[in-house]
Enzyme design. Structure first.
Site, PDB file in Angstrom:
ATOM      1  CE  LYS A  55      -0.682 -34.351 -19.439  1.00 41.52           C
ATOM      2  NZ  LYS A  55       0.656 -34.871 -19.776  1.00 41.52           N
TER       3      LYS A  55
ATOM      4  CE1 TYR B 164       3.587 -33.334 -15.389  1.00 45.96           C
ATOM      5  CE2 TYR B 164       3.291 -31.079 -16.155  1.00 45.96           C
ATOM      6  CZ  TYR B 164       2.876 -32.400 -16.118  1.00 45.96           C
ATOM      7  OH  TYR B 164       1.754 -32.796 -16.802  1.00 45.96           O
TER       8      TYR B 164
ATOM      9  CG  PHE C 103      11.453 -33.353 -21.650  1.00 48.24           C
ATOM     10  CD1 PHE C 103      10.501 -33.513 -20.642  1.00 48.24           C
ATOM     11  CD2 PHE C 103      12.353 -34.387 -21.875  1.00 48.24           C
ATOM     12  CE1 PHE C 103      10.459 -34.666 -19.876  1.00 48.24           C
ATOM     13  CE2 PHE C 103      12.320 -35.552 -21.111  1.00 48.24           C
ATOM     14  CZ  PHE C 103      11.370 -35.687 -20.111  1.00 48.24           C
TER      15      PHE C 103
ATOM     16  NE  ARG D 134       0.026 -43.728 -13.817  1.00 51.09           N
ATOM     17  CZ  ARG D 134       0.957 -42.888 -14.255  1.00 51.09           C
ATOM     18  NH1 ARG D 134       0.693 -41.582 -14.352  1.00 51.09           N
ATOM     19  NH2 ARG D 134       2.130 -43.317 -14.628  1.00 51.09           N
TER      20      ARG D 134
HETATM   21  N1  UDP Z   1       6.855 -36.023 -20.850  1.00 52.70           N
HETATM   22  C1  UDP Z   1       7.473 -35.675 -22.057  1.00 52.70           C
HETATM   23  N2  UDP Z   1       8.576 -36.392 -22.457  1.00 52.70           N
HETATM   24  C2  UDP Z   1       9.096 -37.404 -21.717  1.00 52.70           C
HETATM   25  C3  UDP Z   1       8.486 -37.743 -20.485  1.00 52.70           C
HETATM   26  C4  UDP Z   1       7.372 -37.038 -20.081  1.00 52.70           C
HETATM   27  O1  UDP Z   1       7.018 -34.777 -22.752  1.00 52.70           O
HETATM   28  O2  UDP Z   1      10.106 -38.013 -22.150  1.00 52.70           O
HETATM   29  C5  UDP Z   1       5.658 -35.293 -20.398  1.00 52.70           C
HETATM   30  C6  UDP Z   1       4.357 -36.031 -20.718  1.00 52.70           C
HETATM   31  O3  UDP Z   1       3.351 -35.071 -21.043  1.00 52.70           O
HETATM   32  C7  UDP Z   1       4.028 -36.710 -19.396  1.00 52.70           C
HETATM   33  C8  UDP Z   1       4.520 -35.670 -18.394  1.00 52.70           C
HETATM   34  O4  UDP Z   1       5.697 -35.117 -19.000  1.00 52.70           O
HETATM   35  O5  UDP Z   1       2.651 -36.992 -19.285  1.00 52.70           O
HETATM   36  C9  UDP Z   1       4.847 -36.217 -17.018  1.00 52.70           C
HETATM   37  O6  UDP Z   1       5.759 -37.274 -17.140  1.00 52.70           O
HETATM   38  P1  UDP Z   1       5.598 -38.614 -16.309  1.00 52.70           P
HETATM   39  O7  UDP Z   1       6.866 -39.391 -16.477  1.00 52.70           O
HETATM   40  O8  UDP Z   1       5.152 -38.302 -14.926  1.00 52.70           O
HETATM   41  O9  UDP Z   1       4.463 -39.398 -17.128  1.00 52.70           O
HETATM   42  P2  UDP Z   1       2.929 -39.718 -16.788  1.00 52.70           P
HETATM   43  O10 UDP Z   1       2.831 -39.974 -15.310  1.00 52.70           O
HETATM   44  O11 UDP Z   1       2.119 -38.532 -17.238  1.00 52.70           O
HETATM   45  O12 UDP Z   1       2.601 -40.940 -17.601  1.00 52.70           O
HETATM   46 MG    MG Z   2       3.502 -38.784 -13.759  1.00 51.52          MG
END
Ligand code: UDP
Ligand code: MG
Length: 153
Positions: free
Chosen positions: A9, A49, A57, A85
């Site tokens: 990122k 997303y 957000f 992961r």
């Molecule tokens: N994100 C955020 N606030 C939240 C949840 C997600 O800013 O409450 C952002 C964060 O950068 C995250 C991305 O959105 O990595 C994608 O969310 P996801 O739930 O898919 O999480 P990840 O798979 O990246 O762990």
């Molecule tokens: Mg994700």
């Protein structure tokens, strides 16, 4: 062998952590099958997303991905999706366990260093989203038999 998508990122690029993060995946024994720097568009991020589109957000998260170019990588290995992961850790960097990438380098939910595909099905869709077919490479590293037993692969 599985393939999975990792995006370094903008926070990672800006903080000068590119080498550090790539090095972790290399040291683990994952194989780099594709990598490029690219400036993401709002349109592509809306697709990427889409699961967050109802969230307050949504736009903020997309904008944060366009602060500067990102680096998209395709990592390959046995159970690569799950391995990557686990290496990334929990979404919230403050809650992510020390030893994970987010746990070691992030204090934020949004600015959490990497994106990592969350399932094999998602990985296939996401790799197609960010890479052309000819940008993913098939090759066998000479050290493959130091990474795996011959009945594992
Ligand atoms: N994100 C955020 N606030 C939240 C949840 C997600 O800013 O409450 C952002 C964060 O950068 C995250 C991305 O959105 O990595 C994608 O969310 P996801 O739930 O898919 O999480 P990840 O798979 O990246 O762990
Ligand atoms: Mg994700």
């Amino acid at each position: 062998m599985e393939r999975t998508l990792v995006i370094l990122k903008p926070c990672t690029i800006e903080r000068g952590l590119i080498g550090e993060i790539i090095s972790r995946f290399e040291k683990k024994g994952l194989k780099l099958a594709g990598m490029k720097m690219t400036w993401l568009t709002d349109e592509l991020l809306s697709e990427h997303y889409a699961h967050l589109k109802e969230k307050s957000f949504f736009q903020r998260v997309k904008d944060a991905m366009r602060v500067c170019p990102v680096i998209v990588c395709c990592w390959e290995g046995l159970d690569a999706v799950e391995v990557v992961r686990a290496m990334a850790g929990k979404t919230n960097g403050r809650l992510a366990a020390p030893g994970t990438i987010r746990g070691d380098y992030s204090m934020s939910v949004q600015e959490n260093i990497v994106h990592a595909s969350d399932s094999l099905e998602t990985a296939e869709i996401e790799l197609k989203r960010f890479f052309k077919e000819e940008e993913i490479f098939d090759y066998t590293p000479s050290y493959i038999w130091s990474l795996y037993a011959n009945d594992e692969i």
